[in-house]
Design an enzyme around this catalytic site. Structure first.
Site, PDB file in Angstrom:
ATOM      1  N   GLU A 146      17.564  12.134  19.399  1.00 44.26           N
ATOM      2  CA  GLU A 146      17.508  11.225  21.083  1.00 44.26           C
ATOM      3  C   GLU A 146      17.604  10.080  20.791  1.00 44.26           C
ATOM      4  O   GLU A 146      17.373   9.006  21.681  1.00 44.26           O
ATOM      5  CB  GLU A 146      15.826  11.527  21.147  1.00 44.26           C
ATOM      6  CG  GLU A 146      15.394  12.532  21.660  1.00 44.26           C
ATOM      7  CD  GLU A 146      13.716  12.451  22.188  1.00 44.26           C
ATOM      8  OE1 GLU A 146      13.418  11.160  22.707  1.00 44.26           O
ATOM      9  OE2 GLU A 146      12.860  13.462  22.166  1.00 44.26           O
ATOM     10  N   GLU A 184      13.430  20.580  19.621  1.00 42.73           N
ATOM     11  CA  GLU A 184      12.171  20.127  19.820  1.00 42.73           C
ATOM     12  C   GLU A 184      12.029  20.528  21.411  1.00 42.73           C
ATOM     13  O   GLU A 184      12.809  20.501  22.832  1.00 42.73           O
ATOM     14  CB  GLU A 184      11.981  18.650  19.889  1.00 42.73           C
ATOM     15  CG  GLU A 184      11.924  18.084  18.700  1.00 42.73           C
ATOM     16  CD  GLU A 184      11.649  16.368  19.270  1.00 42.73           C
ATOM     17  OE1 GLU A 184      10.791  16.114  19.676  1.00 42.73           O
ATOM     18  OE2 GLU A 184      12.231  15.427  18.439  1.00 42.73           O
TER      19      GLU A 184
END
Length: 510
Positions: free
Chosen positions: A174, A290
Site C-alpha cells: 500500500e 488483502e
C-alpha cells in the site's frame, strides 16, 4: 415463499483453471494475529516449535494454499535480519505501523516452518518503506540461495542446508497511502520497485513478483504496469468493504452488492494493466492479497456476535467473484485469518471457528476436486440499487457550460449467485449457489449442456440458519456450519433456503 429460477451450466466448455491460491490467507505482526494465537510457545497447545497445534489443525482442515507474511503495514518498517538466529539475541523493536513493540520471536524460519506444517505456499512481502533493494535481495538469497555466498551460508549455519524455495514475493504494501511509511507517488514507486525487482530477480530469476497496486487507482496501476511489465507477474489490490464508509452495514441490499463491486474493481484493474503494458494479451494478473468483508476493528475483535451468517454469505459471494474472474485473479489472501475480523478466534482455552470459516472449508474442498471453470447463465429475480462509488480518490468533476453532472447510475444484481466447475476428466461437477434474499427461498431448475448428469449421485452441502444474524460461540461452536443437506435436490431441481449457501457435487457420464 419460494420463487422459480432457471440455471444453465455449460459443461462442454472449460474456460480456465481456478487457482487454489484464491483461497489463501494473510497474517501480519499486529495485535494477536500471530503472537498469542498462531505462535504462542507458552500455550498448553504449543508444539516443539512454539506453534499452537489447535490453530495448525484448523489451517490444515481448510487446506490453506498460500500464506502472505509479514504484512501489511508492518512490513514497511520490518528488517528481516532482526528475525533470524537465536531468539534470545533477536532485538526488540518499536513497530510504528501499529505503535507496538515486537521481539521478533516469529521470523523467516518460523514462517517457513508454519507453511511446512500446514501445506501452505509461502508468500513474503519485502520492506519498501524503510528498507532497501539490497536488503530485499539478501532476503531472497537467504531463502533461495544455493551458492557459497554470505546469506545462503547464513541459512545453512542455522541448520537449513536446502533452500526454502520461496516463489512469491511482494514489492511493498500500500505504498500509495499516507498511513504507510515511505508513501510515494505512482512514478516514485514504479522507479523504486524497478530497482527492487531487478535486484531480487538477479538473485533468483525463478521468483514471481507481485507489485503494489491500488483498488481505486487506475493511474497508479497503469504506471506500475508500464514500468514493471517485464518483471512482475501480478499487481495486488486491497479492499475492505464495510467500515471505511463505502458500504453501510445496516443497508442489507447494498451489502449484498459487494461481490459485484469487487468484480468491477477487478475489471478496472485489469483494464489498467492492459493499458499500461499496451498489450491486450498481457499475462500480468490481479492479486487480491488483502480482502475482507469488514475493516479491521480491534474493539470488535473479541465479540463473536459480530461474525454472523451475513458475513458468511458475503464471504462466499466475494469468493464467487474471484472464481468468476479466475482468468484474471490467481491469488487472494483473506485478511487476516486469525483474530481481529478473521475466520477463526483464539483464546487460552482453544479455537472458535467463526461462521465465515466454513465457506473456506467447503470451497477449498469442492473447488480443488473440480477446478475447471465453466460458464453459467441464470434467469431469475434481480433487484436494483444506486451504484456504490468510493469517492475518496475521485477528483472533483469538471463544470461545463451546462453545469453537467454525472447522473447516478442504477445497477442490478441477482438474488441468486452461481459459479460452477468441472474436474479434469469431466466426470464430476460442482455448482455453488448463494441465495442473497433474506426472506424468500427459490426453486432452481438446473440444465446442464454438453454432459449428462447422474442426478441421483448428487451430494448437497449447505450453510444455513433460520436466523440471518446467527453466529458461533464457545457454547454453540457449530451454530453456523457446513451440513450435508438431505431432500433439497429432486432430480434436476434444487430448493434454496433464504440467506443460504448451497453446493452440489454431481457425477457426470463420460
Amino acid at each position: 415463499m419460494s420463487k422459480n429460477v432457471k440455471l444453465t451450466v455449460y459443461a462442454d466448455h472449460t474456460r480456465n483453471k481456478i487457482s487454489k491460491n484464491i483461497f489463501g490467507h494473510f497474517m501480519e505482526h499486529s495485535a494477536d494475529v500471530i503472537y498469542g494465537s498462531v505462535y504462542d510457545p507458552e500455550s498448553r497447545f504449543a508444539d516443539a516449535d512454539g506453534f499452537r497445534k489447535d490453530v495448525l489443525e484448523v489451517l490444515k482442515e481448510v487446506q490453506v494454499p498460500m500464506l502472505r507474511y509479514p504484512g501489511g503495514n508492518f512490513v514497511s518498517n520490518y528488517h528481516w535480519e532482526d528475525g533470524i538466529g537465536p531468539k534470545e539475541k533477536r532485538p526488540k523493536v518499536f513497530d510504528y505501523a501499529w505503535l507496538a513493540e515486537d521481539d521478533n520471536r516469529m521470523g523467516t524460519v518460523e514462517f517457513i516452518k508454519l507453511c511446512e506444517k500446514t501445506g501452505a505456499e509461502p508468500y513474503l512481502c519485502v520492506n519498501m518503506g524503510s528498507g532497501t533493494a539490497e536488503e530485499a535481495m539478501h532476503w531472497v538469497e537467504f531463502c533461495n540461495g544455493t551458492g557459497d555466498t554470505k546469506y545462503a551460508n547464513m541459512r545453512r549455519e542455522l541448520g537449513y542446508e536446502e533452500p526454502f524455495h520461496v516463489k512469491y514475493w511482494g514489492l511493498g504494501n500500500e505504498m500509495y497511502g499516507d498511513w504507510q511509511f515511505g508513501a510515494c507517488s505512482a512514478e516514485e514507486y514504479a522507479k523504486k520497485a524497478l530497482d527492487f525487482a531487478k535486484a531480487m530477480k538477479w538473485m533468483d530469476p525463478s521468483i514471481e513478483l507481485i507489485a503494489c497496486g491500488y483498488d481505486l487507482g487506475s493511474d497508479w496501476n497503469y504506471e506500475v504496469a508500464r514500468v514493471l511489465k517485464p518483471l512482475i507477474s501480478h499487481i495486488a489490490i486491497h479492499h475492505y468493504s464495510i467500515g471505511y464508509d463505502i458500504f453501510k452495514e445496516e443497508d442489507y441490499n447494498q451489502c449484498m452488492y459487494i461481490p459485484d463491486y469487487l468484480t468491477k474493481l477487478t475489471n478496472v484493474a485489469k483494464a489498467s494493466i492492459v493499458a499500461g503494458t499496451n498489450d491486450a494479451l498481457t499475462d500480468i494478473k490481479v492479486a487480491w492479497d488483502e480482502w475482507n468483508t469488514h475493516a479491521w476493528d480491534f474493539e470488535k475483535d473479541k465479540n463473536d456476535c459480530n461474525y454472523t451468517l451475513k458475513n458468511t454469505i458475503l464471504t462466499a459471494g466475494i469468493l464467487h467473484s474471484f472464481i468468476r474472474s479466475s482468468d484474471v485473479v490467481e491469488i487472494a489472501s483473506y485478511s487476516p485469518f486469525v483474530n481481529v475480523c478473521g475466520a477463526i478466534a483464539t483464546d487460552a482455552e482453544g479455537v472458535l471457528k467463526r461462521a465465515q470459516y466454513y465457506v473456506f472449508e467447503l470451497f477449498s474442498k469442492v473447488f480443488r476436486q473440480c477446478d475447471g471453470y465453466v460458464e453459467t447463465h441464470m434467469e431469475g429475480e434481480t433487484y436494483s440499487l444506486p451504484e456504490v462509488i468510493d469517492y475518496s480518490n475521485r477528483k472533483a468533476e469538471a463544470k461545463f457550460a451546462l453545469d453537467a453532472k454525472s447522473a447516478q447510475r442504477i445497477v442490478k444484481t441477482n438474488y441468486i449467485d452461481c459459479v460452477a466447475a468441472i474436474n479434469d476428466n469431466h466426470s464430476r461437477m460442482s455448482i455453488s449457489l448463494i441465495n442473497k434474499n433474506s426472506k424468500d427461498g427459490y426453486e432452481v431448475e438446473l440444465s446442464v449442456l454438453g454432459s449428462k448428469v447422474q442426478w441421483n449421485t448428487g451430494k448437497c452441502y449447505q450453510i444455513y440458519h433460520d436466523d440471518f444474524e446467527a453466529y458461533n460461540t464457545r457454547e454453540n461452536p457449530e451454530n453456523v456450519s457446513v451440513k450435508e443437506a438431505e431432500g433439497i435436490l429432486n432430480g434436476q431441481n434444487i430448493h434454496l433456503n433464504p440467506h443460504s449457501i448451497t453446493v452440489i457435487v454431481v457425477e457426470l457420464e463420460k
